[in-house]
Design an enzyme around this catalytic site. Structure first.
Site, PDB file in Angstrom:
ATOM      1  N   HIS A  73     -52.517 -72.535  -0.996  1.00 54.98           N
ATOM      2  CA  HIS A  73     -50.893 -72.857  -0.950  1.00 54.98           C
ATOM      3  C   HIS A  73     -50.314 -71.374  -0.850  1.00 54.98           C
ATOM      4  O   HIS A  73     -49.845 -70.799  -1.635  1.00 54.98           O
ATOM      5  CB  HIS A  73     -50.488 -73.162  -2.467  1.00 54.98           C
ATOM      6  CG  HIS A  73     -49.280 -73.981  -2.668  1.00 54.98           C
ATOM      7  ND1 HIS A  73     -48.903 -74.880  -3.622  1.00 54.98           N
ATOM      8  CD2 HIS A  73     -48.140 -73.788  -1.754  1.00 54.98           C
ATOM      9  CE1 HIS A  73     -47.548 -75.064  -3.477  1.00 54.98           C
ATOM     10  NE2 HIS A  73     -47.039 -74.481  -2.377  1.00 54.98           N
ATOM     11  N   GLY A 124     -37.280 -82.546   7.547  1.00 54.07           N
ATOM     12  CA  GLY A 124     -36.477 -81.647   7.068  1.00 54.07           C
ATOM     13  C   GLY A 124     -36.269 -80.358   7.732  1.00 54.07           C
ATOM     14  O   GLY A 124     -36.788 -80.302   8.992  1.00 54.07           O
ATOM     15  N   ARG A 125     -35.837 -79.286   7.204  1.00 53.99           N
ATOM     16  CA  ARG A 125     -35.601 -77.933   7.901  1.00 53.99           C
ATOM     17  C   ARG A 125     -37.130 -77.623   8.244  1.00 53.99           C
ATOM     18  O   ARG A 125     -37.261 -76.948   9.340  1.00 53.99           O
ATOM     19  CB  ARG A 125     -35.123 -76.999   6.669  1.00 53.99           C
ATOM     20  CG  ARG A 125     -33.794 -77.261   6.651  1.00 53.99           C
ATOM     21  CD  ARG A 125     -33.431 -76.308   5.253  1.00 53.99           C
ATOM     22  NE  ARG A 125     -34.104 -76.865   4.179  1.00 53.99           N
ATOM     23  CZ  ARG A 125     -32.977 -77.013   3.261  1.00 53.99           C
ATOM     24  NH1 ARG A 125     -31.853 -76.663   3.160  1.00 53.99           N
ATOM     25  NH2 ARG A 125     -33.603 -77.659   2.206  1.00 53.99           N
ATOM     26  N   ARG A 173     -36.943 -91.023   6.090  1.00 54.62           N
ATOM     27  CA  ARG A 173     -36.194 -92.067   5.722  1.00 54.62           C
ATOM     28  C   ARG A 173     -34.986 -92.254   6.449  1.00 54.62           C
ATOM     29  O   ARG A 173     -34.505 -93.327   6.881  1.00 54.62           O
ATOM     30  CB  ARG A 173     -36.027 -91.766   4.202  1.00 54.62           C
ATOM     31  CG  ARG A 173     -36.852 -92.503   3.289  1.00 54.62           C
ATOM     32  CD  ARG A 173     -36.391 -92.372   1.744  1.00 54.62           C
ATOM     33  NE  ARG A 173     -36.056 -91.122   1.601  1.00 54.62           N
ATOM     34  CZ  ARG A 173     -35.719 -90.787   0.173  1.00 54.62           C
ATOM     35  NH1 ARG A 173     -35.925 -91.446  -0.695  1.00 54.62           N
ATOM     36  NH2 ARG A 173     -35.460 -89.480   0.038  1.00 54.62           N
ATOM     37  N   GLU A 202     -53.901 -78.875  -8.074  1.00 54.31           N
ATOM     38  CA  GLU A 202     -54.224 -77.508  -7.719  1.00 54.31           C
ATOM     39  C   GLU A 202     -53.708 -76.650  -8.861  1.00 54.31           C
ATOM     40  O   GLU A 202     -52.927 -76.637  -9.756  1.00 54.31           O
ATOM     41  CB  GLU A 202     -53.506 -76.891  -6.512  1.00 54.31           C
ATOM     42  CG  GLU A 202     -51.957 -76.928  -6.586  1.00 54.31           C
ATOM     43  CD  GLU A 202     -51.364 -76.890  -5.211  1.00 54.31           C
ATOM     44  OE1 GLU A 202     -51.476 -77.232  -4.287  1.00 54.31           O
ATOM     45  OE2 GLU A 202     -50.202 -75.683  -5.231  1.00 54.31           O
ATOM     46  N   ILE A 254     -49.144 -79.306   4.373  1.00 57.66           N
ATOM     47  CA  ILE A 254     -48.342 -77.931   3.786  1.00 57.66           C
ATOM     48  C   ILE A 254     -47.399 -78.415   2.641  1.00 57.66           C
ATOM     49  O   ILE A 254     -46.649 -77.549   2.374  1.00 57.66           O
ATOM     50  CB  ILE A 254     -47.843 -77.040   5.035  1.00 57.66           C
ATOM     51  CG1 ILE A 254     -46.763 -77.617   5.751  1.00 57.66           C
ATOM     52  CG2 ILE A 254     -48.924 -76.580   5.828  1.00 57.66           C
ATOM     53  CD1 ILE A 254     -46.086 -76.734   6.340  1.00 57.66           C
ATOM     54  N   ALA A 255     -47.113 -79.654   2.212  1.00 60.02           N
ATOM     55  CA  ALA A 255     -45.932 -80.078   1.456  1.00 60.02           C
ATOM     56  C   ALA A 255     -46.118 -79.950  -0.098  1.00 60.02           C
ATOM     57  O   ALA A 255     -45.977 -79.010  -0.495  1.00 60.02           O
ATOM     58  CB  ALA A 255     -45.520 -81.493   1.800  1.00 60.02           C
ATOM     59  N   ARG A 256     -46.973 -80.888  -0.630  1.00 59.82           N
ATOM     60  CA  ARG A 256     -47.394 -80.912  -1.787  1.00 59.82           C
ATOM     61  C   ARG A 256     -48.563 -81.632  -2.115  1.00 59.82           C
ATOM     62  O   ARG A 256     -48.860 -82.655  -1.496  1.00 59.82           O
ATOM     63  CB  ARG A 256     -46.288 -81.628  -2.879  1.00 59.82           C
ATOM     64  CG  ARG A 256     -45.186 -80.435  -3.056  1.00 59.82           C
ATOM     65  CD  ARG A 256     -45.394 -79.547  -4.107  1.00 59.82           C
ATOM     66  NE  ARG A 256     -44.337 -78.784  -4.585  1.00 59.82           N
ATOM     67  CZ  ARG A 256     -44.051 -77.477  -4.059  1.00 59.82           C
ATOM     68  NH1 ARG A 256     -44.604 -77.329  -2.897  1.00 59.82           N
ATOM     69  NH2 ARG A 256     -43.055 -76.826  -4.283  1.00 59.82           N
TER      70      ARG A 256
END
Ligand code: 8YV
Length: 333
Positions: A286, A155-156, A178, A268, A237-239
């Site tokens: 985070h 993505g961005r 995807r 978390e 660094i996503a989730r």
């Protein structure tokens, strides 16, 4: 009378001031993490909620808070919000994309570099007073320049990381997403699409930037880690929840991969205890989007959305980053 809104966590005073020009604001200056029941109680009579990214908004909560018309979050990820449930009840939802892309990409790259070059591990060694002499392979890690950068989720933010790697560090870039990028964008980034399995086997440094969803839960677990090179690093660094933290800790201990950098964790702010005792992992709380200018911009964008979402005048501007703007069409008819 001004509409009432709830600001769920402490935010910057200037953003609060702006909100107070438009709304009767209940703030949370003590920065308490409210329980679900407390959140529901505080949302009674409120038309809007300013979220900071973690408050869960689902059908049950919405049904218990019938006055709610808008939930505006200062995070780009919105896996905490059931958007279809909001849409069904005419509740506008917004997130905060774009303003954090470059800052988050900077951090992803920094965490990947810290992981590859063993910066945290060597700093802890120095602080413990264990540095007594130079050695030929003391904390010798992996190179970043020229190594293959793998990006899971293009993505961005993924694209911003790809640019850093390709242009600044001469890294061949491979990715899995995807949907494939437009060939022109692939060419601009110098990025090559691979299957997830190929990506895992090819990357020297894998950076995870996919959004969290039921499909991405434990997208990287024991089997995936085994496909990676023993010299490879993994940065998330996503989730939390996209990587199986228990399996990752075991893989780091066993040398299945060389090292990991994690800014996000399953459950978390709790961190899997096994990760805390592994040396070859860099752990941060985070903070990928946490530069002051960016956090201010995220808060301002959430405020812009909330102000526009609760403006009921016909022809009022749309919230700039609404996820379900169609509910306003219905409401403003
Ligand atoms: C936020 C983030 O700081 O924007 C996101 O999706 O993960 C971070 O930038 C976080 O969501 C706040 O809880």
């Amino acid at each position: 009378m001004k509409p009432q809104v709830l600001v769920c966590r402490r935010i910057f005073p200037e953003t609060l001031e702006r909100l107070r020009e438009h709304f009767a604001v209940e703030a949370n200056d003590a920065d308490v993490v409210w329980s679900r029941d407390e959140l529901i109680a505080r949302l009674q009579g409120k038309s809007g909620a300013f979220l900071t990214g973690t408050q869960p908004i689902d059908a049950t909560l919405l049904d218990a808070c019938p006055d709610l018309r808008a939930v505006c979050s200062m995070a780009v990820g919105y896996n905490n919000i059931d958007v279809p449930a909001c849409t069904a009840r005419g509740v506008l939802v917004s997130n905060a994309p774009d303003v954090l892309t470059e800052t988050t990409a900077d951090f992803g790259f920094a965490l990947m570099m810290a992981t590859a070059r063993r910066i945290a591990e060597s700093e802890h060694f120095l602080r413990r007073g264990e540095w007594t002499k130079w050695s030929v392979d003391l904390f010798a890690g992996a190179d970043v320049h020229g190594a293959t950068l793998g990006i899971l989720g293009m993505g961005r933010i993924g694209r911003a990381i790809a640019r850093r790697g390709a242009r600044g560090f001469a890294m061949p870039v491979v990715y899995h997403n995807r949907s494939r990028l437009d060939p022109a964008v692939e060419a601009e980034l110098g990025a090559r699409w691979l299957t997830k399995e190929e990506l895992l086997a090819t990357a020297d440094h894998l950076v995870i930037v996919v959004p969290y969803s039921a499909e991405s839960h434990h997208l990287v677990g024991e089997a995936e880690l085994k496909r990676m090179k023993p010299t490879a690093t993994l940065t998330n660094i996503a989730r939390g929840g996209i990587v199986d933290d228990r399996a990752l800790a075991a893989a780091l201990r066993a040398g299945t991969i060389a090292a990991a950098g994690l800014d996000v964790f399953e459950g978390e702010p709790a961190v899997h205890p096994d990760l805390l005792t592994v040396a070859n992992v860099v752990l941060t709380p985070h903070i990928a989007s946490a530069s002051l200018p960016t956090r201010r911009a995220m808060a301002e964008l959430a405020a812009d959305n909330l102000i526009a979402a609760l403006d009921t005048r016909p022809g009022a501007a749309l919230p700039p980053t609404a996820l379900n703007p169609e509910v306003l069409g219905r409401r403003r008819l």
